[in-house]
Design a protein around this motif. Sequence first.
Motif, short mmCIF file in Angstrom:
data_model
loop_
_atom_site.label_atom_id
_atom_site.label_comp_id
_atom_site.label_asym_id
_atom_site.label_seq_id
_atom_site.Cartn_x
_atom_site.Cartn_y
_atom_site.Cartn_z
N ALA A 4 58.70 7.44 -69.59
CA ALA A 4 60.15 7.61 -69.47
C ALA A 4 60.73 8.44 -70.61
O ALA A 4 61.79 9.06 -70.45
CB ALA A 4 60.83 6.25 -69.42
N MET A 5 60.04 8.45 -71.76
CA MET A 5 60.54 9.21 -72.92
C MET A 5 59.77 10.50 -73.13
O MET A 5 60.02 11.21 -74.11
CB MET A 5 60.44 8.33 -74.18
N LYS A 6 58.85 10.82 -72.26
CA LYS A 6 57.99 11.99 -72.43
C LYS A 6 58.58 13.19 -71.71
O LYS A 6 59.15 13.07 -70.63
CB LYS A 6 56.58 11.67 -71.91
N GLY A 7 58.38 14.35 -72.29
CA GLY A 7 58.84 15.58 -71.65
C GLY A 7 60.32 15.81 -71.86
O GLY A 7 60.97 15.24 -72.74
N GLY A 8 60.86 16.66 -71.02
CA GLY A 8 62.28 16.99 -71.14
C GLY A 8 63.14 15.88 -70.57
O GLY A 8 63.03 15.49 -69.42
N GLY A 9 64.05 15.37 -71.39
CA GLY A 9 64.94 14.32 -70.93
C GLY A 9 64.30 12.94 -71.00
O GLY A 9 63.08 12.79 -71.06
N THR A 10 65.12 11.91 -70.97
CA THR A 10 64.68 10.53 -71.05
C THR A 10 65.24 9.75 -69.87
O THR A 10 66.43 9.87 -69.55
CB THR A 10 65.14 9.87 -72.36
N GLU A 11 64.40 8.97 -69.23
CA GLU A 11 64.84 8.12 -68.12
C GLU A 11 65.37 6.81 -68.71
O GLU A 11 64.63 5.84 -68.87
CB GLU A 11 63.69 7.86 -67.16
N GLU A 12 66.65 6.82 -69.04
CA GLU A 12 67.24 5.64 -69.67
C GLU A 12 67.17 4.41 -68.77
O GLU A 12 67.04 3.28 -69.27
CB GLU A 12 68.71 5.91 -70.05
N ALA A 13 67.24 4.61 -67.45
CA ALA A 13 67.21 3.47 -66.53
C ALA A 13 65.91 2.69 -66.65
O ALA A 13 65.89 1.46 -66.51
CB ALA A 13 67.43 3.95 -65.10
N PHE A 21 73.66 3.72 -77.37
CA PHE A 21 72.56 3.29 -76.49
C PHE A 21 71.30 3.04 -77.30
O PHE A 21 70.59 2.04 -77.09
CB PHE A 21 72.32 4.35 -75.42
N CYS A 22 71.02 3.91 -78.24
CA CYS A 22 69.88 3.70 -79.12
C CYS A 22 70.06 2.43 -79.94
O CYS A 22 69.11 1.65 -80.12
CB CYS A 22 69.72 4.91 -80.05
N SER A 23 71.29 2.18 -80.39
CA SER A 23 71.55 1.02 -81.22
C SER A 23 71.27 -0.29 -80.48
O SER A 23 70.67 -1.22 -81.04
CB SER A 23 73.01 1.03 -81.72
N ALA A 38 85.52 -5.58 -67.73
CA ALA A 38 85.88 -5.06 -69.04
C ALA A 38 84.86 -4.01 -69.50
O ALA A 38 85.24 -2.99 -70.10
CB ALA A 38 85.95 -6.20 -70.05
N ILE A 39 83.58 -4.24 -69.22
CA ILE A 39 82.54 -3.28 -69.60
C ILE A 39 82.73 -1.98 -68.83
O ILE A 39 82.62 -0.87 -69.41
CB ILE A 39 81.15 -3.88 -69.33
N LYS A 40 83.01 -2.06 -67.55
CA LYS A 40 83.25 -0.86 -66.76
C LYS A 40 84.45 -0.07 -67.29
O LYS A 40 84.46 1.17 -67.26
CB LYS A 40 83.49 -1.23 -65.29
N LEU A 76 74.98 3.11 -72.19
CA LEU A 76 75.38 1.88 -72.85
C LEU A 76 76.04 0.94 -71.85
O LEU A 76 75.78 -0.27 -71.88
CB LEU A 76 76.32 2.19 -74.01
N ARG A 77 76.89 1.48 -70.98
CA ARG A 77 77.51 0.64 -69.96
C ARG A 77 76.44 0.00 -69.07
O ARG A 77 76.50 -1.20 -68.78
CB ARG A 77 78.47 1.46 -69.10
N LYS A 78 75.44 0.78 -68.66
CA LYS A 78 74.39 0.25 -67.80
C LYS A 78 73.58 -0.85 -68.51
O LYS A 78 73.21 -1.85 -67.90
CB LYS A 78 73.46 1.38 -67.37
N ALA A 79 73.32 -0.66 -69.80
CA ALA A 79 72.56 -1.66 -70.54
C ALA A 79 73.34 -2.97 -70.67
O ALA A 79 72.79 -4.06 -70.48
CB ALA A 79 72.19 -1.12 -71.92
N LEU A 80 74.64 -2.88 -70.99
CA LEU A 80 75.46 -4.08 -71.13
C LEU A 80 75.58 -4.81 -69.79
O LEU A 80 75.49 -6.05 -69.73
CB LEU A 80 76.84 -3.72 -71.67
N LYS A 81 75.77 -4.07 -68.71
CA LYS A 81 75.86 -4.70 -67.39
C LYS A 81 74.54 -5.36 -67.01
O LYS A 81 74.53 -6.44 -66.40
CB LYS A 81 76.25 -3.65 -66.35
#
Length: 523
Positions: A303-312, A353-355, A428-430, A437-442
């Motif tokens: 997910a972190m390899k190559g161009g871009g990161t798949e945060e999901a 998001f990293c935090s 409230a998160i939305k 970050l929103r996706k992680a909190l949800k």
Amino acid sequence: MSYPGLPSNPENGYNYSPNGSQFGQEGLQRSSYPAVNYPSPPQAPNLGMYGGIGFAEPNQRPSYMPGSNQSSPYYNPPSQQFSQQMPMSMPSSTPSQTPQYGIPMPMSMPASAPLPSHQFNTPMPSQQFNTPMPMPMPMPASAPQSMPYSMHQQQQSNLYHTPQQFGHVQPAYPPVSHVSAAATNPCFTPPTSVVTPSKNLSSKTDSGKRPTVKPKSNFNATEDCEKLKKAMKGFGCDEKSITSILSSRSNSQRVMIAATYKSLFGKELVKELKGELSGNYEDLVVALMTPLPEYLATELNKAMKGGGTEEAVLIEILCPADELELQDIKEAYQNKFGRSLEEAIKKETSGSFCSILISILQCNRSKNEMATDEQAKQAAEQLYKAGEAKWGTEESTFIRFFANESYAGIRKTDEHYMKKTGHSLEKAIKKEFSGSLRKALKAILLVAHNKHSYFAHRIFKSVKGMGTKEKQLMRIIVTRCEIDLGNIKEQFRSKTGKPLEDTISRETSGDFKKLLLALTADG
């Protein structure tokens, strides 16, 4: 450690170790003595009440030992009985004192070998031999002889820490209660307190788990290896046999099959399977043959390899994981890729998001499942002031709360937030956040309420719309089939009105579909 009844004099440099391997300050090792095999004496000495373990009476010890000579460490001529010092270095710091001697006799010593008294130069009284010799208490039959992973400690009912590591292996000893342990071993000290699960522990996320794949009883790794070898022999491949075997074994049993295969045939089973299979079916088989922490570590790296990161993918793997699972994943990542998972995340993600991901990796989520109304009310007030009550958002307050608060505390705080504002924390998160970050909190909020519902939602997202996200669907089924896939299937049906098996049959095909269906079928 000293044995009961045997003298110990640390000042003279003598201590007793349980295995008798350390003799004191001089560091003499019993292995330093050469192995000497003595023939049996012409006439067995009187060994008294101790048989082969006891001592001979001083006046009945044979003065002649066939095969002995004066260089032998056990030779002791009759004229010097009990006056010769033992062949070991004695402490020179206290020459005026006669050292105490109480070292246990090596089991390999001949029964007729001279044994000194507690005082080296003092004859041993014969009546002492009629006194039972204190011996180390044998362990009870129920005590463990050896303990095998991290099985870390491992009392949670999750896939990474199953009590039976390889399914077919029975525990080395039956459970022993405090009462029975104390009765069989007087050295046993029962614990002063016993930790019991809280009565308020929520059953929404942890209890009542229903796996669809369970360890096979009467598991025989060699037999499975022979079947897999036969399935890959000749032209073509018997995918039906491979599906049947892999779908009915636990992950730890499949790992044992791979190790046994290499021992029997000198080849890597995973490489053999990859040479015979292809496409999504190959990926699924390889995923099943990989230890789960290593598989998840590999998915994170992809997910972190190559161009871009798949945060999901990062969110799906890290946000629902408990402390033990996170520790296993971090260790597997370090071992496989040579750098820490935290370093990789810092390099590939940024900002808040990293935090939150770094905070989750610290494994400091509270285990307090008895959050009080007052605590939850204060937390709801803090979140409201950090978000909706002001211009801008203090993201650090939300990160600290969602990364460290217990799931029970999050649920109760959500209730009080609803009472205070008229809407849930999700709304409230939305309103206050966006992006990853929103996706992680949800995700954390949904896992706190119902982890099974979260994964059912992820499966629904993998088959929704044009095309199917096979990797996402496969990852959830592989990682949850031995934990709670039965519960996830129930949640999926309540959300979509359709069984998960029907959705898999419609969205996938071929051997890939057959193996997925076999993994999701109720065992």
